[in-house]
Design a protein around this motif. Sequence first.
Motif, PDB file in Angstrom:
ATOM      1  N   THR A 195       0.792  -1.186   0.080  1.00 11.17           N
ATOM      2  CA  THR A 195      -0.047  -0.014   0.030  1.00 11.17           C
ATOM      3  C   THR A 195       0.920   1.480   0.067  1.00 11.17           C
ATOM      4  O   THR A 195       0.729   2.262  -0.691  1.00 11.17           O
ATOM      5  N   LEU A 196       1.981   1.417   0.621  1.00  9.06           N
ATOM      6  CA  LEU A 196       2.892   2.344   0.809  1.00  9.06           C
ATOM      7  C   LEU A 196       3.524   2.668  -0.507  1.00  9.06           C
ATOM      8  O   LEU A 196       3.436   3.707  -1.058  1.00  9.06           O
ATOM      9  N   GLN A 197       3.887   1.566  -1.166  1.00 11.92           N
ATOM     10  CA  GLN A 197       4.480   1.538  -2.561  1.00 11.92           C
ATOM     11  C   GLN A 197       3.525   2.124  -3.542  1.00 11.92           C
ATOM     12  O   GLN A 197       3.945   3.070  -4.519  1.00 11.92           O
ATOM     13  N   ARG A 198       2.306   1.876  -3.636  1.00  9.31           N
ATOM     14  CA  ARG A 198       1.119   2.092  -4.422  1.00  9.31           C
ATOM     15  C   ARG A 198       0.843   3.633  -4.230  1.00  9.31           C
ATOM     16  O   ARG A 198       0.769   4.445  -5.004  1.00  9.31           O
ATOM     17  N   ARG A 199       0.842   4.026  -2.944  1.00  8.94           N
ATOM     18  CA  ARG A 199       0.551   5.539  -2.715  1.00  8.94           C
ATOM     19  C   ARG A 199       1.607   6.307  -3.030  1.00  8.94           C
ATOM     20  O   ARG A 199       1.386   7.535  -3.421  1.00  8.94           O
TER      21      ARG A 199
ATOM     22  N   ALA B  84       1.425   9.260  -6.160  1.00 10.22           N
ATOM     23  CA  ALA B  84       1.750  10.576  -5.548  1.00 10.22           C
ATOM     24  C   ALA B  84       2.877  11.435  -6.295  1.00 10.22           C
ATOM     25  O   ALA B  84       2.605  12.287  -6.996  1.00 10.22           O
ATOM     26  N   ILE B  85       3.790  10.901  -6.357  1.00  5.88           N
ATOM     27  CA  ILE B  85       5.068  11.335  -6.806  1.00  5.88           C
ATOM     28  C   ILE B  85       5.560  10.677  -8.282  1.00  5.88           C
ATOM     29  O   ILE B  85       6.609  11.033  -8.866  1.00  5.88           O
ATOM     30  N   GLY B  86       4.937   9.582  -8.783  1.00  5.27           N
ATOM     31  CA  GLY B  86       5.321   8.960  -9.853  1.00  5.27           C
ATOM     32  C   GLY B  86       6.595   7.946  -9.985  1.00  5.27           C
ATOM     33  O   GLY B  86       7.173   7.840 -10.928  1.00  5.27           O
ATOM     34  N   MET B  87       7.003   7.638  -8.647  1.00  5.63           N
ATOM     35  CA  MET B  87       8.143   6.681  -8.558  1.00  5.63           C
ATOM     36  C   MET B  87       8.013   5.934  -7.200  1.00  5.63           C
ATOM     37  O   MET B  87       7.100   6.455  -6.586  1.00  5.63           O
ATOM     38  N   SER B  88       8.641   4.858  -7.266  1.00  8.08           N
ATOM     39  CA  SER B  88       8.607   4.124  -5.902  1.00  8.08           C
ATOM     40  C   SER B  88       9.192   4.843  -4.757  1.00  8.08           C
ATOM     41  O   SER B  88      10.473   5.541  -5.046  1.00  8.08           O
ATOM     42  N   PRO B  89       9.127   4.026  -3.719  1.00 11.49           N
ATOM     43  CA  PRO B  89      10.026   4.671  -2.588  1.00 11.49           C
ATOM     44  C   PRO B  89      11.322   4.433  -2.865  1.00 11.49           C
ATOM     45  O   PRO B  89      12.080   5.347  -2.344  1.00 11.49           O
ATOM     46  N   VAL B  90      12.021   3.292  -3.254  1.00 11.84           N
ATOM     47  CA  VAL B  90      13.171   3.006  -3.292  1.00 11.84           C
ATOM     48  C   VAL B  90      13.696   4.207  -4.544  1.00 11.84           C
ATOM     49  O   VAL B  90      14.768   4.763  -4.405  1.00 11.84           O
ATOM     50  N   ASP B  91      12.951   4.343  -5.401  1.00 14.39           N
ATOM     51  CA  ASP B  91      13.427   5.193  -6.681  1.00 14.39           C
ATOM     52  C   ASP B  91      13.622   6.726  -5.969  1.00 14.39           C
ATOM     53  O   ASP B  91      14.569   7.578  -6.244  1.00 14.39           O
ATOM     54  N   TYR B  92      12.668   7.245  -5.109  1.00 11.21           N
ATOM     55  CA  TYR B  92      12.620   8.312  -4.555  1.00 11.21           C
ATOM     56  C   TYR B  92      13.830   8.580  -3.785  1.00 11.21           C
ATOM     57  O   TYR B  92      14.463   9.352  -3.689  1.00 11.21           O
TER      58      TYR B  92
END
Length: 186
Positions: A162-166, A170-178
Amino acid sequence: MTEEEIKLLKDENAALKGEVERLKDELIRMVSRNLDLSERLEYDVELRRRTEVAREIMEGNIERQRNADLRDDGQLMALIEMKVENDRPHLKPDFNAVALAEMLGVSQARLAQLFRHQTIHRTPDAYIDNLRTLTALRLLREKPNYTIAVVAEEAGFSNVRTLQRRIQEAIGMSPVDYRLMLTRDL
């Protein structure tokens, strides 16, 4: 043993039996009194507990009534922001629109109406998701040593997916990419 000694022993024995009977009666009276006191104490404790519960309910109802009377959307939105900022309930995965309405003491219908008129979020649940997403983004930025699973938990998401999807929404990238983007810029 003489007859007189036997008589004295019998008298002493009878006196002791009388004393034993008296002590038994006294013991029964004391046990009965203790039971009565114990029942009174239990009743008193239960009465105090019920009184405290009733007081909490009354205070909660007064707060709910006060909040329910907030017809002004701006005041109710300010109350939401204040409670969310102070209590941070969105960090608990089970916090949702129903819990938000209960916390404010308003109906779910009133809460939904408020969000339709006052916010860019279409629903209270979208508002809560947005708070969690912003928290996760802040944690990704400020806590680079946190794993994605820890960020999800700390931000109030029920799971990593769910975190990854949100964050992707929101920003168009995964948490890892961010996180990689943030470290590249340093």
